[in-house]
Design an enzyme around this catalytic site. Sequence first.
Site, short mmCIF file in Angstrom:
data_model
loop_
_atom_site.label_atom_id
_atom_site.label_comp_id
_atom_site.label_asym_id
_atom_site.label_seq_id
_atom_site.Cartn_x
_atom_site.Cartn_y
_atom_site.Cartn_z
N LYS A 15 -15.91 -20.95 35.65
CA LYS A 15 -15.64 -19.98 36.47
C LYS A 15 -16.16 -18.66 36.30
CE LYS A 15 -12.19 -22.22 39.70
NZ LYS A 15 -11.09 -22.12 40.50
N LYS A 22 -14.47 -26.26 46.71
CA LYS A 22 -14.53 -25.41 47.69
C LYS A 22 -15.30 -24.00 47.18
CE LYS A 22 -9.79 -26.13 48.35
NZ LYS A 22 -9.46 -25.51 47.12
N LYS A 75 -19.27 -31.68 40.75
CA LYS A 75 -18.34 -32.12 41.59
C LYS A 75 -18.14 -31.22 43.04
CE LYS A 75 -14.01 -29.37 41.14
NZ LYS A 75 -13.16 -29.46 42.05
P1 ATP Z 1 -11.74 -24.59 43.92
O1 ATP Z 1 -13.12 -24.54 44.01
O2 ATP Z 1 -11.17 -23.42 44.67
O3 ATP Z 1 -11.26 -24.78 42.81
P2 ATP Z 1 -11.23 -27.29 44.67
O4 ATP Z 1 -12.50 -27.82 45.70
O5 ATP Z 1 -11.88 -27.65 43.05
O6 ATP Z 1 -11.37 -25.76 44.83
P3 ATP Z 1 -8.66 -27.30 44.20
O7 ATP Z 1 -7.62 -26.63 45.25
O8 ATP Z 1 -8.90 -26.80 42.85
O9 ATP Z 1 -10.03 -27.59 44.84
O10 ATP Z 1 -8.19 -28.96 44.07
C1 ATP Z 1 -7.09 -29.48 44.84
C2 ATP Z 1 -7.15 -30.97 44.42
O11 ATP Z 1 -8.47 -31.63 44.72
C3 ATP Z 1 -7.02 -31.33 42.93
O12 ATP Z 1 -5.94 -32.37 42.72
C4 ATP Z 1 -8.55 -31.64 42.57
O13 ATP Z 1 -8.45 -32.40 41.41
C5 ATP Z 1 -8.91 -32.39 43.52
N1 ATP Z 1 -10.47 -32.20 43.79
C6 ATP Z 1 -11.15 -31.05 43.86
N2 ATP Z 1 -12.37 -31.40 44.11
C7 ATP Z 1 -12.62 -32.74 43.87
C8 ATP Z 1 -13.62 -33.68 44.19
N3 ATP Z 1 -14.77 -33.13 44.23
N4 ATP Z 1 -13.43 -35.08 44.03
C9 ATP Z 1 -12.38 -35.54 43.79
N5 ATP Z 1 -11.09 -34.53 43.95
C10 ATP Z 1 -11.05 -33.46 43.83
MG MG Z 2 -10.74 -26.62 41.67
#
Ligand code: ATP
Ligand code: MG
Length: 333
Positions: free
Chosen positions: A112, A199, A196
């Site tokens: 990040k 968001k 992956k």
């Molecule tokens: P950010 O980019 O803000 O970190 P994020 O999409 O990674 O957002 P988080 O809020 O960090 O989402 O994670 C929320 C949950 O979703 C966590 O349990 C994480 O392991 C899961 N998660 C996030 N992205 C994925 C993905 N691409 N596939 C499966 N699980 C995911």
């Molecule tokens: Mg995340």
Amino acid sequence: RPRVLSGIQPTAESFHLGNYLGAIRQWVALQDDHDAFYFVPDLHAITVEHDPKTLAARTRNSVAQLLALGLDPDRCTIFVQSHVSEHTQLEWVLGCITGFGEASRMTQFKDKSARQGSDERVTVGLFTYPILQASDILLYQPERVPVGEDQRQHVELTRDLAQRFNSRFGKALTVPQPYILSGAAKIQDLQDPTAKMSKSASSPSGIVELLDDPKVSAKKIRSAVTDTEREIRFDPEAKPGVSNLLTIYSALTDRKISELEAEYAGKGYGDLKKDLADVVADFVDPLQERVRTYLDDPAELDRVLARGAARAREVAGATLAAVHEKIGFLPPT
Ligand code: ATP
Ligand code: MG
């Protein structure tokens, strides 16, 4: 009932398919036989640049999505992180037993911070993010922390800190097990299927957002990166794009990947994409309707959050008091 805890950041207008298929779907199932705590980590959301004008609405929106996806405030505790001040209080104590080198080894920070462009934009908050996350977890003494593979290193740090605290000062913290959920799918970015779906890191065209108009999602799925072969086959190494589409399809329909491979034998990527877009639309249409219902009743949402925060404070307050006592602070009178 074993205690579990998990959270999802309000870093976007909408959750995406990875959040649901890799995490929230399992959280819904865990409510039945666990004492489950789920929260929206808004403190974490400000570790990268954010817009103060949208954060509160995003937080509400996140809660509405969690409810619409099936979290039930009568069977689990749902709260907003900043409503429970113990999170930052325990973080301070944990920060004082975390090594600088130890914190520097966290790969999410490396990823990040690299994306922030210049060092001056990388905040200390982003650096201490995993320590706050350890605090989020340890306050609730959960036996298990359901997280995706992307969070495994942070749970390892959390375990190390709990063990260190207990052995230095006396036992006050439960050492949690990471709980990589069976049936949780890891969903990849549609435009870069080796990364992956995220968001904050994915480009808009790489993410299928749950609150997107299904027509927009259909377009994104149509433009998903695949490969130059024709065969619809699950092979994440050689065919990450097609495999990702199959993973999503299988997870949303509860059909085996092998079954889908058989069904699409001899068909083209276009057929698969078109059908997947329909599957996604069937899922998000009723979901969006439920989200709107929750957002249309802010008073009810507030009641859910007040109840959740009160229950969370009960548990978190007891842990913090025990930690303060062990570490030797003079109790307030
Ligand atoms: P950010 O980019 O803000 O970190 P994020 O999409 O990674 O957002 P988080 O809020 O960090 O989402 O994670 C929320 C949950 O979703 C966590 O349990 C994480 O392991 C899961 N998660 C996030 N992205 C994925 C993905 N691409 N596939 C499966 N699980 C995911
Ligand atoms: Mg995340």
